[in-house]
Design a protein around this motif. Sequence first.
Motif, PDB file in Angstrom:
ATOM      1  N   TRP A 113      -6.757   4.519   5.348  1.00 37.96           N
ATOM      2  CA  TRP A 113      -6.629   5.955   5.155  1.00 37.96           C
ATOM      3  C   TRP A 113      -5.182   6.299   4.803  1.00 37.96           C
ATOM      4  O   TRP A 113      -4.274   5.489   4.983  1.00 37.96           O
ATOM      5  N   VAL A 114      -5.021   7.496   4.272  1.00 40.09           N
ATOM      6  CA  VAL A 114      -3.679   7.997   3.987  1.00 40.09           C
ATOM      7  C   VAL A 114      -3.264   8.855   5.162  1.00 40.09           C
ATOM      8  O   VAL A 114      -3.860   9.901   5.423  1.00 40.09           O
ATOM      9  N   PRO A 167      -2.694   0.823   6.823  1.00 37.61           N
ATOM     10  CA  PRO A 167      -3.488  -0.354   7.187  1.00 37.61           C
ATOM     11  C   PRO A 167      -4.310  -0.892   6.019  1.00 37.61           C
ATOM     12  O   PRO A 167      -4.790  -0.138   5.168  1.00 37.61           O
ATOM     13  N   LEU A 168      -4.451  -2.205   5.976  1.00 39.44           N
ATOM     14  CA  LEU A 168      -5.318  -2.872   5.016  1.00 39.44           C
ATOM     15  C   LEU A 168      -6.457  -3.540   5.776  1.00 39.44           C
ATOM     16  O   LEU A 168      -6.262  -4.042   6.882  1.00 39.44           O
ATOM     17  N   SER A 193       0.809  -1.228   0.000  1.00 39.47           N
ATOM     18  CA  SER A 193       0.000   0.000   0.000  1.00 39.47           C
ATOM     19  C   SER A 193       0.839   1.273   0.000  1.00 39.47           C
ATOM     20  O   SER A 193       0.291   2.369   0.095  1.00 39.47           O
ATOM     21  N   SER A 194       2.149   1.161  -0.098  1.00 36.21           N
ATOM     22  CA  SER A 194       2.983   2.364  -0.169  1.00 36.21           C
ATOM     23  C   SER A 194       2.650   3.139  -1.438  1.00 36.21           C
ATOM     24  O   SER A 194       2.233   2.555  -2.457  1.00 36.21           O
TER      25      SER A 194
END
Length: 658
Positions: free
Chosen positions: A510-511, A502-503, A454-455
């Motif tokens: 959220w960012v 988080p996933l 998710s980066s």
Amino acid sequence: MAHWWQDTPWRMVQTNLPERAMAEMDAERFARSLESFGATVVNLNAAGIIASYPTKLDFQPRSRYITGNSLLEMVDACHRHGIRVIARTDFSRIRRDVYEQHPGWAARLGDGSIVDYHGYVSVCPNSDYQNEAMFQVLEELFTTHPFDGLYCNMSSFFITDYDGKVHGVCQCERCRTLYQQATGRSLAPGLSLRDPAMGPYIAFLARCGAQHKAKLTSFLKKLNPELALDGVDFARSEVSLDYDCPNWVYKASSNARIAAGPGRTRPSDTASVGFLGFPHRYIAPPPGLMALRQWQSLANSGCVSLYLMGTLDAARDTAGLKATREVFRFHQQHAGILTGLHSLARTVILHSGSWKRMSAEEMGWVRILTESHIPFDELPLSELKDTSLLNGKTLVILPDAPRLSESQAGALDAFVLAGGTLLITGATAQGPGSAPLTCLGGAKVTETRQGLRSSMWEIPPEQADDFPSCRSTPWLDPGPELWKVQPGPDTQTWLHLVPESPLGPPEECWVGDVREEIPGLLRTFCGSGQSLWLPWKGAALCETLGTENPLRFLQDVLFELCGAVSVAPDLSPMVEVVLAAGQGRTVVQLINAGGCCGAAWRDPVPVHDISLKLPDMVFSSVHTLRGGQVVCRTTGKELLLTLDLLQDYEAIVFEQST
């Protein structure tokens, strides 16, 4: 005086003949069918696993079906019809009965076993078979038959079979001994393609292959300097369609560019395989695909090539042959215009691995440049010894090449110092034993991050003007891997890294506010030029996912920072544009890949009212070779051209003033 392959228009047909096809062979009919098709060269079964002639060598099995016209009569008939003949040989395997007489010729797996595929045993390239017996076969063949060249099929240290299974690398006693002598290391019994020790082994294989090629070249040229050798005088590759082989839309274009080189100094035998892989050797691929491959090869090298099973006149599935014949005959009609050209591209991609098996990052850059209509060439990094191959280039792209030799790094540094732009990606020049690139200004990798999910790269607001195509997309997917780079003191950087978030259910995603000062793009000015470094593999994402993120960002890097220029900014990305010149003319070729529809291949959708922006030139006339209508207008700096209609292919020819 030129060698025959330097001034013969290259229209190759490779006829892989089943052994029993020789039983009723009619040499004259065979040659006439090639001539009618438009062929100038044929690749013909001759020797190796099975001799198609009455051999006197006891270790080379003689075909049981030599009852029709002989191989010698076939060669002579082709020559009477103006067709050159390449001898196709296969020394990669021997029959089981030959192996039992010469067990030392076989390749061995780690446990000492052999690979026997239905009575055909894989051979080690370091064995006496390929280093002694093979040369006896070639001497017999070429002193009894007036062939014009040689192609050796499928020899490899990687032991495979006809199911496509890779069993491993050769571990015979001779390979182990030679590897120990060359590297001071023992050859690991379980060495696999993913093993970290594969790097030194690949280098060992390259040395073995180079030595064997040098020996073969010397041997052949002493027999007859007019014998053309694959990999030296011409370069053969295949473009195929198989169950486990992704059919890359740009494969024929890429192979042709690399084989011919920017100067198109050697024939590119980019063989379009006329069947659906080993299991279905008599079922033809879609006609639209067969035609596209030939147009791509023609535009990028001036050569065309077909590979089929059996003879042309005996083929029953002829749909692909009809499409191919059209291109062959077009080439025959216009060979005087379409051969003898050289590329006008100012950009080049250097490939660090095998150009016949590219990485997704390399394929991605081919796609980006093609679909951005930036003319470019391609070269194997292994051929870069100095800057001579980069003459006339302003931009070099080197995708993820971890190890550079001293001469390669020196050539790239010299290119930048002299005013060129070098764009590297991934971990280029960061691998063990790599020579450093001085033009990076001291920037170096301090950490490798893998397994990313998710980066994101962020284009901060203050950098938005540098990437105008990304104003509505400030986030970029870096892919599963990136390299943290410490910039040099004079290095300019762009982008920030948004770390893993988080996933889970949307309520947990959220960012965050955290930003890491890890750059996603670095630029260093050096001498009169510059280097740019993308320490991630965005082009691989463009190739594998096909998304416009990060495509638009990478296009901005090319246009805004690297100085690349599109010759057709508004043209459909499905149209490839090739610029070449020679013999007093400039030729612009367009290939329509619009028939590519997922995994299917159809006739391309016509494209209307095409606009091109070309470098200004002086010309006395302009015409097309496929009936399109063009209108030209000069602005003093550019030549603006409009073409009314593109079907599958068009060539626009500018004749220079005399």
